[in-house]
Scaffold this active site. Structure first.
Site, PDB file in Angstrom:
ATOM      1  N   ARG A  91       0.849  -1.189   0.000  1.00  0.00           N
ATOM      2  CA  ARG A  91       0.000   0.000   0.000  1.00  0.00           C
ATOM      3  C   ARG A  91       0.885   1.240   0.000  1.00  0.00           C
ATOM      4  O   ARG A  91       1.963   1.243   0.619  1.00  0.00           O
ATOM      5  CB  ARG A  91      -0.892   0.045   1.245  1.00  0.00           C
ATOM      6  CG  ARG A  91      -2.058  -0.921   1.213  1.00  0.00           C
ATOM      7  CD  ARG A  91      -3.128  -0.512   0.192  1.00  0.00           C
ATOM      8  NE  ARG A  91      -4.232  -1.472   0.145  1.00  0.00           N
ATOM      9  CZ  ARG A  91      -4.321  -2.478  -0.720  1.00  0.00           C
ATOM     10  NH1 ARG A  91      -3.390  -2.662  -1.637  1.00  0.00           N
ATOM     11  NH2 ARG A  91      -5.361  -3.289  -0.702  1.00  0.00           N
TER      12      ARG A  91
ATOM     13  N   HIS B 228      -0.801   0.550  -9.949  1.00  0.00           N
ATOM     14  CA  HIS B 228      -1.509  -0.408  -9.065  1.00  0.00           C
ATOM     15  C   HIS B 228      -2.084  -1.575  -9.873  1.00  0.00           C
ATOM     16  O   HIS B 228      -3.289  -1.835  -9.844  1.00  0.00           O
ATOM     17  CB  HIS B 228      -2.613   0.299  -8.266  1.00  0.00           C
ATOM     18  CG  HIS B 228      -3.017  -0.474  -7.041  1.00  0.00           C
ATOM     19  ND1 HIS B 228      -3.475   0.132  -5.895  1.00  0.00           N
ATOM     20  CD2 HIS B 228      -3.036  -1.816  -6.786  1.00  0.00           C
ATOM     21  CE1 HIS B 228      -3.762  -0.797  -4.991  1.00  0.00           C
ATOM     22  NE2 HIS B 228      -3.495  -2.000  -5.513  1.00  0.00           N
TER      23      HIS B 228
HETATM   24  P1  NDP Z   1      -1.859 -11.740   4.519  1.00  0.00           P
HETATM   25  O1  NDP Z   1      -2.797 -11.212   5.538  1.00  0.00           O
HETATM   26  O2  NDP Z   1      -2.082 -13.118   4.001  1.00  0.00           O
HETATM   27  O3  NDP Z   1      -0.359 -11.682   5.078  1.00  0.00           O
HETATM   28  C1  NDP Z   1       0.134 -10.577   5.761  1.00  0.00           C
HETATM   29  C2  NDP Z   1       1.543 -10.882   6.249  1.00  0.00           C
HETATM   30  O4  NDP Z   1       2.087  -9.707   6.858  1.00  0.00           O
HETATM   31  C3  NDP Z   1       1.577 -11.995   7.312  1.00  0.00           C
HETATM   32  O5  NDP Z   1       2.701 -12.801   7.124  1.00  0.00           O
HETATM   33  C4  NDP Z   1       1.725 -11.196   8.608  1.00  0.00           C
HETATM   34  O6  NDP Z   1       2.409 -11.880   9.654  1.00  0.00           O
HETATM   35  C5  NDP Z   1       2.563 -10.036   8.161  1.00  0.00           C
HETATM   36  N1  NDP Z   1       2.413  -8.888   9.063  1.00  0.00           N
HETATM   37  C6  NDP Z   1       1.308  -8.176   9.339  1.00  0.00           C
HETATM   38  N2  NDP Z   1       1.568  -7.209  10.230  1.00  0.00           N
HETATM   39  C7  NDP Z   1       2.880  -7.313  10.530  1.00  0.00           C
HETATM   40  C8  NDP Z   1       3.753  -6.597  11.394  1.00  0.00           C
HETATM   41  N3  NDP Z   1       3.317  -5.564  12.143  1.00  0.00           N
HETATM   42  N4  NDP Z   1       5.040  -6.988  11.452  1.00  0.00           N
HETATM   43  C9  NDP Z   1       5.489  -8.034  10.731  1.00  0.00           C
HETATM   44  N5  NDP Z   1       4.711  -8.755   9.888  1.00  0.00           N
HETATM   45  C10 NDP Z   1       3.417  -8.391   9.798  1.00  0.00           C
HETATM   46  O7  NDP Z   1      -1.876 -10.687   3.329  1.00  0.00           O
HETATM   47  P2  NDP Z   1      -1.670 -10.959   1.760  1.00  0.00           P
HETATM   48  O8  NDP Z   1      -0.387 -11.663   1.565  1.00  0.00           O
HETATM   49  O9  NDP Z   1      -2.902 -11.569   1.169  1.00  0.00           O
HETATM   50  O10 NDP Z   1      -1.622  -9.464   1.198  1.00  0.00           O
HETATM   51  C11 NDP Z   1      -0.663  -8.521   1.670  1.00  0.00           C
HETATM   52  C12 NDP Z   1      -1.015  -7.123   1.175  1.00  0.00           C
HETATM   53  O11 NDP Z   1      -0.724  -7.002  -0.208  1.00  0.00           O
HETATM   54  C13 NDP Z   1      -2.505  -6.742   1.253  1.00  0.00           C
HETATM   55  O12 NDP Z   1      -2.886  -6.363   2.547  1.00  0.00           O
HETATM   56  C14 NDP Z   1      -2.585  -5.599   0.273  1.00  0.00           C
HETATM   57  O13 NDP Z   1      -2.337  -4.387   0.951  1.00  0.00           O
HETATM   58  C15 NDP Z   1      -1.443  -5.867  -0.715  1.00  0.00           C
HETATM   59  N6  NDP Z   1      -1.932  -6.171  -2.071  1.00  0.00           N
HETATM   60  C16 NDP Z   1      -1.505  -5.398  -3.126  1.00  0.00           C
HETATM   61  C17 NDP Z   1      -1.933  -5.652  -4.416  1.00  0.00           C
HETATM   62  C18 NDP Z   1      -1.424  -4.878  -5.588  1.00  0.00           C
HETATM   63  O14 NDP Z   1      -1.918  -5.039  -6.710  1.00  0.00           O
HETATM   64  N7  NDP Z   1      -0.421  -4.032  -5.441  1.00  0.00           N
HETATM   65  C19 NDP Z   1      -2.874  -6.738  -4.701  1.00  0.00           C
HETATM   66  C20 NDP Z   1      -3.244  -7.519  -3.546  1.00  0.00           C
HETATM   67  C21 NDP Z   1      -2.788  -7.207  -2.269  1.00  0.00           C
HETATM   68  P3  NDP Z   1       1.856 -13.214  10.341  1.00  0.00           P
HETATM   69  O15 NDP Z   1       1.781 -14.226   9.233  1.00  0.00           O
HETATM   70  O16 NDP Z   1       2.884 -13.544  11.319  1.00  0.00           O
HETATM   71  O17 NDP Z   1       0.513 -12.865  10.891  1.00  0.00           O
END
Ligand code: NDP
Length: 304
Positions: A219, A267
């Site tokens: 984001r 995007h």
């Molecule tokens: P998930 O919810 O599956 O995974 C999120 C990951 O981030 C998890 O491993 C989580 O850790 C980790 N995480 C969250 N908060 C923290 C923190 N404070 N410190 C360290 N690690 C953290 O999300 P997705 O993989 O499905 O998607 C990720 C993001 O990608 C979406 O939220 C979206 O913003 C973005 N996106 C962008 C797109 C684009 O076209 N550019 C398209 C689709 C998505 P843990 O596993 O330990 O909980």
């Protein structure tokens, strides 16, 4: 059911949903003639407050993987589930994009276009680089495995401990420094939460290896734009590839358009295809109207 459409049009969504379940009654925002009939909302970047108008809403379904646009709405109905899209096509497209961005940097492919234009035969040997992925969720894990399978050195960082073969994992704030100190190419695939807002800032860039490259596909608000420019102009970073921005479309006068070391895309890293996800949306619709818990529910307290 209500649709507040995003990149795909409302017509496209309705046609695709009706192919699976022609009995669905769908209203399209902003022309809602029966607010009481709305029990399930499919939304993308809607104006805050809109969902408070539907007294019988049972579930809010993001039209993408991220839910920050919903959680940032202070007036959204509380105590109902929020679900998101988890989809193989979305995952694959993200990996394609990141693989392109990483290989382009690691193999210096841009330099060959410049060389060709000047009739120069200038080969570069690939330098060993450590790839670091922030966020090892649905998207980050697939990117990590695919980059590893291309023979690259990959490490990852997330909130909780993970194990993937041949990928070194770092966990939580305590191991962030170690992770950053060993990273040449940083990929951000974190969800946008209070903890991750502005995480890509000058202090973080200064902890990366000198000359590191940053890829942000999560984001826009993860990144402090001026800090990125400062870090690149000082040489601490060698450049960046960005798919997401604070305001989209990116303002015409934004310095990212002109910066020779910043690559931008509009995007498009990975988008939701109605054909790929209609079945899971309809499954969730039937689940919630029948009083069952939906799939792909987010943890509102964690913010993802
Ligand atoms: P998930 O919810 O599956 O995974 C999120 C990951 O981030 C998890 O491993 C989580 O850790 C980790 N995480 C969250 N908060 C923290 C923190 N404070 N410190 C360290 N690690 C953290 O999300 P997705 O993989 O499905 O998607 C990720 C993001 O990608 C979406 O939220 C979206 O913003 C973005 N996106 C962008 C797109 C684009 O076209 N550019 C398209 C689709 C998505 P843990 O596993 O330990 O909980």
């Amino acid at each position: 059911m209500l649709i507040i459409p995003g990149k795909a049009t409302a017509d496209h969504w309705i046609k695709t949903l009706h192919k699976i379940d022609p009995t669905l009654k769908i209203q399209v925002w902003p022309v809602v003639t029966n607010a009481e009939a709305v029990d399930f909302a499919m939304v993308w970047n809607y104006p805050p407050g809109e969902l408070a108008k539907f007294p019988n809403l049972k579930c809010i379904s993001s039209l993408g993987a991220g839910v920050d646009h919903i959680l940032n709405d202070p007036h959204r109905p509380k105590n109902i589930p929020i679900v998101r899209i988890v989809d193989q096509k979305l995952i694959c497209e993200m990996s394609q994009y990141v693989i392109w961005a990483v290989l382009n940097h690691v193999r210096q492919f841009d330099s060959y276009a410049l060389s060709q234009a000047r009739h120069l035969w200038t080969p570069h040997l690939p330098q060993p680089m450590q790839i670091g992925i922030m966020g090892l969720g649905q998207l980050g894990a697939d990117v990590a495995v695919k980059l590893r399978d291309l023979g690259l050195n990959v490490a990852s960082w997330s909130q909780t401990a993970k194990t993937l073969p041949d990928i070194r994992h770092y966990t939580g704030a305590a191991q962030l420094d170690d992770f950053l100190n060993n990273t040449d190419v940083l990929i951000c695939l974190l969800p946008l939460t209070q903890q991750t807002h502005g995480i890509l800032n000058l202090a973080l860039f200064n902890r990366l290896r000198h000359g590191a490259y940053v890829i942000n596909v999560a984001r826009g608000a993860h990144l402090v734009d001026n800090d990125l420019i400062t870090a690149i102009d000082s040489g601490q970073l060698s450049g960046a590839c960005l798919d997401v921005f604070h305001a989209e479309p990116l303002a015409q006068n934004h310095p990212f358009w002109q910066h020779p070391k910043i690559k931008i895309t509009p995007h498009i890293a990975s988008v939701t295809h109605p054909e790929a996800v209609a079945a899971q949306v309809i499954e969730n619709y039937h689940r919630v109207v029948n009083g069952q818990p939906p799939i792909n529910q987010v943890d509102v307290n964690k913010g993802y």
